[in-house]
Design a protein around this motif. Structure first.
Motif, short mmCIF file in Angstrom:
data_model
loop_
_atom_site.label_atom_id
_atom_site.label_comp_id
_atom_site.label_asym_id
_atom_site.label_seq_id
_atom_site.Cartn_x
_atom_site.Cartn_y
_atom_site.Cartn_z
N VAL A 7 0.86 -1.18 0.00
CA VAL A 7 0.00 0.00 0.00
C VAL A 7 0.90 1.23 0.00
O VAL A 7 1.88 1.28 0.74
N ARG A 20 3.08 3.79 -8.35
CA ARG A 20 2.34 2.89 -9.26
C ARG A 20 3.24 2.45 -10.41
O ARG A 20 3.32 1.27 -10.76
N LEU A 32 -1.85 -2.90 -3.82
CA LEU A 32 -3.29 -3.06 -3.58
C LEU A 32 -4.04 -1.74 -3.64
O LEU A 32 -5.11 -1.64 -4.24
N GLU A 33 -3.49 -0.70 -2.99
CA GLU A 33 -4.15 0.60 -2.92
C GLU A 33 -3.10 1.69 -2.78
O GLU A 33 -2.00 1.45 -2.29
N PHE A 35 -3.12 5.95 -1.36
CA PHE A 35 -3.95 6.93 -0.65
C PHE A 35 -3.24 8.28 -0.58
O PHE A 35 -2.06 8.35 -0.20
N ALA A 41 -5.96 5.96 4.64
CA ALA A 41 -5.00 4.85 4.61
C ALA A 41 -4.98 4.11 5.93
O ALA A 41 -4.96 2.87 5.97
N TYR A 44 -7.99 1.87 6.25
CA TYR A 44 -7.84 0.68 5.41
C TYR A 44 -6.87 -0.32 6.03
O TYR A 44 -7.15 -1.53 6.11
#
Length: 232
Positions: A7, A20, A32-33, A35, A41, A44
């Motif tokens: 993350v 990314r 996965l994610e 923020f 964050a 999550y």
């Protein structure tokens, strides 16, 4: 081995896009994610366990350091930040790497691979069925301690003290995390601040655990039922 789950958290959108882009080029990782809002964050991560968090430090609402300390478990962490003054604090938290922006791809990849190697080592140690020792990090050094030498583990907030016949080790770890990681080796919680090996217990009464070495430790009321089940 399963993919490394990641993350990313950074209040600057370009930094998240870079994470990314870099992660897309590294094999066997799952981003996965990401923020921009560290509070989102935190919510999550409190509900979802991940292997690695890549964190900025200086963010609104909550810093990356505070976010890491608020988690109910201890994921691996890479700090990716413009700040340089938090490096000492970061290494006190046993982060995998401290990267100062801007970061090129090869440097980023090496940090992620370092996290993968550490996780693989940790899991391989935990998966052994008849282990007679544990391994842990203390003062930036990996230590191997035989179970027979461990007297007890005592909690102090974010730290635990592992006490052996020879020395004491300070470990940046919550009691609950230690209990979860090594419960298959016979460790049992006897008090909110104490964990012992069941095999080292000689006897107990209403308020006290008596160890085979003669030491006495407090027995918490909420842990008596579990102890009775162990004794059968």
């Amino acid at each position: 081995m399963a993919n490394l789950t990641i993350v990313g958290v950074d209040d600057e959108y370009p930094a998240l896009e870079l994470i990314r882009h870099y992660c897309d080029q590294i094999e066997n990782v799952d981003l996965l994610e990401v923020f921009q809002n560290p509070e989102e964050a935190l919510q999550y991560l409190q509900k979802n366990r991940v292997d690695l968090v890549i964190l900025d430090i200086n963010m609104p609402y909550i810093s990356g350091i505070d976010l890491l300390l608020k988690l109910p478990y201890k994921p691996l962490c890479i700090f990716l930040t413009l700040e340089t003054q938090y490096a000492v604090k970061a290494f006190e938290l046993d982060v995998v790497h401290y990267l100062v922006k801007p970061v090129d791809f090869e440097t980023f990849k090496r940090a992620v691979y370092k996290a993968k190697d550490f996780l693989q080592f940790k899991k391989s140690a935990e998966d052994k069925k008849h282990e007679d020792f544990i391994m842990f990090k203390s003062n930036y050094i990996m230590n191997k301690v035989l179970l027979k030498d461990i007297k007890w583990i005592q909690g102090f907030g974010e730290y635990i003290i592992l006490i052996t016949h020879l020395k004491k080790y300070m470990i940046l770890e919550r009691m609950s995390n230690f209990e979860e990681n090594f419960q298959n080796l016979g460790f049992i919680r006897i008090h909110k601040s104490y964990i012992v090996l069941f095999s080292h217990i000689s006897s107990y009464d209403a308020n006290t655990i008596y160890l085979k070495g003669g030491e006495q430790l407090p027995l918490g009321r909420t842990y008596k039922k579990q102890l009775k089940e162990y004794f059968g």
